[in-house]
Design a protein around this motif. Sequence first.
Motif, short mmCIF file in Angstrom:
data_model
loop_
_atom_site.label_atom_id
_atom_site.label_comp_id
_atom_site.label_asym_id
_atom_site.label_seq_id
_atom_site.Cartn_x
_atom_site.Cartn_y
_atom_site.Cartn_z
N ILE A 39 -11.02 2.87 0.03
CA ILE A 39 -10.14 2.34 1.07
C ILE A 39 -9.61 0.96 0.68
O ILE A 39 -8.43 0.64 0.88
N GLU A 40 -10.47 0.14 0.09
CA GLU A 40 -10.05 -1.20 -0.32
C GLU A 40 -8.93 -1.16 -1.36
O GLU A 40 -8.11 -2.08 -1.44
N LEU A 41 -8.90 -0.10 -2.15
CA LEU A 41 -7.92 0.00 -3.23
C LEU A 41 -6.68 0.80 -2.86
O LEU A 41 -5.73 0.87 -3.64
N LEU A 42 -6.66 1.40 -1.68
CA LEU A 42 -5.50 2.20 -1.29
C LEU A 42 -4.20 1.41 -1.20
O LEU A 42 -3.13 1.93 -1.55
N PRO A 43 -4.22 0.15 -0.74
CA PRO A 43 -2.96 -0.62 -0.77
C PRO A 43 -2.38 -0.75 -2.18
O PRO A 43 -1.16 -0.72 -2.36
N ALA A 44 -3.25 -0.87 -3.18
CA ALA A 44 -2.77 -0.93 -4.56
C ALA A 44 -2.17 0.40 -4.98
O ALA A 44 -1.17 0.45 -5.72
N VAL A 45 -2.76 1.51 -4.51
CA VAL A 45 -2.18 2.83 -4.79
C VAL A 45 -0.79 2.94 -4.19
O VAL A 45 0.15 3.41 -4.84
N GLU A 46 -0.63 2.48 -2.95
CA GLU A 46 0.68 2.56 -2.30
C GLU A 46 1.71 1.69 -3.01
O GLU A 46 2.89 2.07 -3.12
N ARG A 47 1.29 0.54 -3.53
CA ARG A 47 2.22 -0.30 -4.29
C ARG A 47 2.59 0.36 -5.61
O ARG A 47 3.74 0.29 -6.06
N ALA A 48 1.60 1.01 -6.25
CA ALA A 48 1.89 1.72 -7.50
C ALA A 48 2.88 2.86 -7.25
O ALA A 48 3.81 3.07 -8.05
N LEU A 49 2.69 3.59 -6.17
CA LEU A 49 3.63 4.67 -5.84
C LEU A 49 5.01 4.10 -5.49
O LEU A 49 6.04 4.72 -5.79
N GLY A 50 5.02 2.93 -4.88
CA GLY A 50 6.30 2.27 -4.59
C GLY A 50 7.03 1.90 -5.88
O GLY A 50 8.26 2.06 -5.99
N ALA A 51 6.27 1.41 -6.88
CA ALA A 51 6.87 1.10 -8.18
C ALA A 51 7.38 2.37 -8.85
O ALA A 51 8.43 2.36 -9.50
N LEU A 52 6.64 3.46 -8.69
CA LEU A 52 7.09 4.74 -9.23
C LEU A 52 8.41 5.15 -8.61
O LEU A 52 9.35 5.53 -9.31
#
Length: 358
Positions: A39-52
Amino acid sequence: MRHGGPELPPSCTATEATLLFVTVLAEAWRWGLPRHEVIELLPAVERALGALRAGVAEGSDGPEGFVLDLGRSAEERAARPAAARCEVQAQAYRAAMHGAELLAAFGRPGAAGWRTWAAALRERFREQFWVDDLSGGRPAAALLAGGRTVPAVASTFVHLLDVGLSTSGDLHESLLDREQTRLLAQRLAAPELDCGWGLRTLSAKSPRFNPLGHRSGAVRVHETALAVSGLADAGFEREAGVLLEGLLGASEYFEGRPPEMYAGEQRVTGSPPVPHPAACRPAALSAAAGVHLILALAGVRPDVPAGRVVVRPASTTPLGELQLTGLRVAGEPFSVRVSRIGVAVVEEASPQLQLGAG
């Protein structure tokens, strides 16, 4: 920036790192990373998908609908259209599929949209990235604006093979269909790419081939390991075994500590592989390749969120009997033995996990 070889310009390493972050987290989650840490890392996942999403070509900045180098701004791409690389499409596809699973599992929005996007990318890739030739065809190394292909035969094709588990417990569908995967398997095990010590980064038939070139012919250990694991998962164990034998043969000359790359010269009896003069030795990436190979041959695929672990060992058992101990799945010790005939026996596992075999 990373050297891209004679066929393509250098690429930004942030592209690979950003997309693979999503996949690594999804894999860690399946191995049992605690829920609160995911859960702590999910914001980073969403930013990575945003960059994608921001890296998808639109209009004249590159081949429509494919993912470009994430290190270039939209303005830069418009001024100088970029190439859509084969390996980036594979990494983007995995990130979309794994990202969708993470978002859905943790109640975040956007999962359905990413699944739809991944399916559309798969369809486009099969149609536009495939190059027909007398051998039946192969993927393109890259696609340029206007739909022109870069027909180079390169080791980056291996990224198309292993896409990980789906929520159903089966492997995700690849960017390639079954027949395309079969043709790719044959190409990877042919002397054009396989030098006998592993995969060359560029075909020996290329006029730009250089056996010590970073992206123009040297063997990169981790890519050969990816090929072995991906081919074994796809059911092409003969081809996987050929590449594995070469990698193990080279490793003997390096006392089990292979450099990150070595010369892609043809294997000759009595002539050892030549380490690249600028290669790190030992290198973390090439050292980890050995672990990746053993896990792939044992076929260990945990899925802790689903409460199961699947073991699908390679039936040809090219290393003979295997015993893996000291692993941890769902925070508990995990051990498995694979016999010489390819039968897996899980000897230690969390009682919370359901065991399955392929």
